[in-house]
Design an enzyme around this catalytic site. Structure first.
Site, PDB file in Angstrom:
ATOM      1  N   HIS A 107       0.829  -1.227   0.000  1.00  0.00           N
ATOM      2  CA  HIS A 107       0.000   0.000   0.000  1.00  0.00           C
ATOM      3  C   HIS A 107       0.858   1.270   0.000  1.00  0.00           C
ATOM      4  CE1 HIS A 107      -3.374  -2.646   1.311  1.00  0.00           C
ATOM      5  NE2 HIS A 107      -2.426  -3.217   2.038  1.00  0.00           N
TER       6      HIS A 107
ATOM      7  N   SER B 240      15.625  21.438 -15.942  1.00  0.00           N
ATOM      8  CA  SER B 240      14.474  22.278 -16.233  1.00  0.00           C
ATOM      9  C   SER B 240      14.962  23.570 -16.878  1.00  0.00           C
ATOM     10  CB  SER B 240      13.738  22.586 -14.932  1.00  0.00           C
ATOM     11  OG  SER B 240      12.981  23.769 -15.069  1.00  0.00           O
TER      12      SER B 240
ATOM     13  N   LYS C 188      16.536  21.661 -10.657  1.00  0.00           N
ATOM     14  CA  LYS C 188      15.848  20.412 -10.997  1.00  0.00           C
ATOM     15  C   LYS C 188      16.711  19.396 -11.731  1.00  0.00           C
ATOM     16  CE  LYS C 188      11.827  19.832 -11.463  1.00  0.00           C
ATOM     17  NZ  LYS C 188      10.462  19.620 -11.235  1.00  0.00           N
TER      18      LYS C 188
ATOM     19  N   GLU D 239       9.902   8.291 -16.663  1.00  0.00           N
ATOM     20  CA  GLU D 239       8.588   8.901 -16.932  1.00  0.00           C
ATOM     21  C   GLU D 239       8.115   8.570 -18.344  1.00  0.00           C
ATOM     22  OE1 GLU D 239       7.975  13.045 -14.809  1.00  0.00           O
ATOM     23  OE2 GLU D 239       9.989  12.923 -15.643  1.00  0.00           O
TER      24      GLU D 239
END
Ligand code: ARG
Length: 457
Positions: free
Chosen positions: A157, A278, A284, A291
């Protein structure tokens, strides 16, 4: 405008818009090698049964080899009026060698020809995917072997559950990708079937030798029914099904790498070479590869639904709808191969934050089950032990502590069975190494799994 093979029956030329709409050359030209390989085998067979002379078969083979070189060198012109790769090559061959080329299509239809080309193409691609999966699995085993000393929280979970070895986690993915490989091997047995000789759908009156074509093209078996041979694409659905399942595995490991590289988890660091920055936020470092892999999973799953929907309700045998099989198949293969390749490169460069993983095992009551198991070993029924430990957890929480931070005296308040050795039982190392049940996370088990994997690979 090129003349059409069916010109005899038609009074006026095909409309340009129809040529554009029905053409598949932009997609199926990538099967040119298979088309040529299949035609050479077919013409040798025609010569062996006397339908072609040896000189004609030689001229066909020589002409086809030249065309192959021209296509490879980018010196071949494509034209929508010639529809597909099969007609392009046959037309080019006719221009080169004349009448012998006009005999090549004897006892053959584009229906069995295209089925053959796809099977030859997909057989080679599936073998390459199997090789990629083998290399990926070996990267996972390397990661497991290099981190045998690293515990991490195991989750259910997405809540911390019990400590496991980082290596055990990697070996779980090894098992998933191993099953993927088994599925591709199994699909290959049905891809690797020789359809040529079915002709349009019913077979042919010419005295062909399908067995010879089977041997020339190195197929273990040939299609038993000419209608089935040209009508079905279930082997593509099977391939895309195996590819979809594998992409689901990739999307799961991707999701974990994304989570693990957040500052909240900070379990791993992806290499600068395999991340991007970024354009606005200088701090970043984004996990774009996992992804995109997670995102590309949708494509491949879509391709599976595409092929199943395409084939659903088609009457026997070949229908032009089936020309649409190539886009989902080709893109499915390309996507999976890209994903395999980038993962094989990226995974070995990932840095495992060992201290952070170890520390994460010491908070969040990952040892609660082990305290219960400790009491069970001393005679308490598990349900009672569960309740006792639940109370101890609530008590520790109220004091902002973990179980191992409580004193022996405090722990003994909850059960008289608790003794000084409880702290050993609550340690991360003992929690891991006591889980010696087959398939459990104990170091000796994981070492054996790694050894086992090495012999398989
Ligand atoms: N381009 C076609 C395909 O990919 C080849 C088969 C054409 N057969 C036909 N009867 N029109 O399916």
């Amino acid at each position: 405008m090129a003349e059409k093979p069916w010109d005899g029956r038609f009074a006026i030329p095909t409309d340009k818009s129809v040529e554009r709409f029905t053409s598949s050359i932009a997609i199926d030209s990538r099967m040119f090698r298979e088309d040529i390989q299949g035609s050479i085998a077919h013409s040798r067979m025609l010569a062996s049964v006397g339908i072609l002379s040896d000189a004609e078969a030689d001229a066909i083979e020589k002409g086809l080899r030249e065309i192959e070189t021209e296509i490879e060198a980018g010196r071949f012109a494509y034209d929508d009026s010639l529809e597909d790769i099969h007609m392009h090559i046959e037309t080019a061959l006719t221009e080169k060698i004349g009448d012998a080329a006009r005999k090549l299509h004897t006892a053959r239809s584009r229906n069995d020809q295209v089925a053959l080309d796809i099977r030859l193409w997909l057989r080679r691609e599936t073998l390459e995917i199997l090789d990629g999966l083998r290399r990926l699995r070996s990267v996972l085993v390397d990661l497991a072997e290099a981190h045998l000393h690293v515990p991490m929280p195991g989750y259910t979970h997405t809540q911390r559950a019990q400590p496991v070895l980082f290596s055990h986690h990697m070996m779980a993915y090894y098992e998933m990708f191993t099953r993927d490989a088994r599925r591709f091997e199994d699909a290959l047995t049905r891809i690797n079937v020789m359809p040529l000789g079915a002709a349009a759908l019913a077979g042919t009156p010419h005295p062909i030798d399908r067995e010879l074509v089977r041997r020339l093209l190195d197929f273990p078996e040939m299609a038993a029914n000419s209608m089935d041979a040209v009508a079905d694409r279930d082997f593509i659905a099977e391939f895309l099904s195996a590819a979809s399942i594998s992409m689901v595995h990739f999307s799961r490991i991707s999701e974990e790498l994304i989570l693990w590289s957040t500052s909240e988890f900070a379990f791993i660091q992806l290499s600068d070479a395999f991340t991007t920055g970024s354009s606005i936020m200088p701090q970043k470092k984004n996990p774009d590869i996992p992804e995109l892999v997670r995102g590309k999973t949708g494509r491949v799953l879509g391709h599976l639904v595409n092929i199943l929907t395409l084939m659903k309700s088609l009457p026997m045998t070949y229908n032009r709808d089936m020309q649409e099989d190539k886009f989902p198949l080709f893109d499915g293969v390309d996507t999976l191969k890209d994903v395999l390749d980038i993962y094989i490169r990226m995974l070995p460069t990932m840095k495992v934050q060992e201290e952070r993983l170890k520390k994460a095992c010491e908070t969040g009551f990952l040892n609660a089950t082990d305290m219960a198991d400790y009491l069970v070993e001393r005679g308490l029924p598990f349900r009672k032990a569960h309740s006792v430990v639940g109370k101890a957890v609530a008590y520790a929480l109220s004091r902002g502590k973990e179980l191992q931070d409580l004193s022996l005296k405090e722990l003994q308040e909850f059960s008289g069975l608790v003794e000084g050795d409880i702290f050993e039982a609550l340690s991360v190392e003992s929690m891991i190494n006591r889980r010696r049940s087959a398939g459990g996370t104990a170091t000796e088990n994981v070492k054996a799994a790694i050894r086992n994997a090495r012999t398989v690979l």
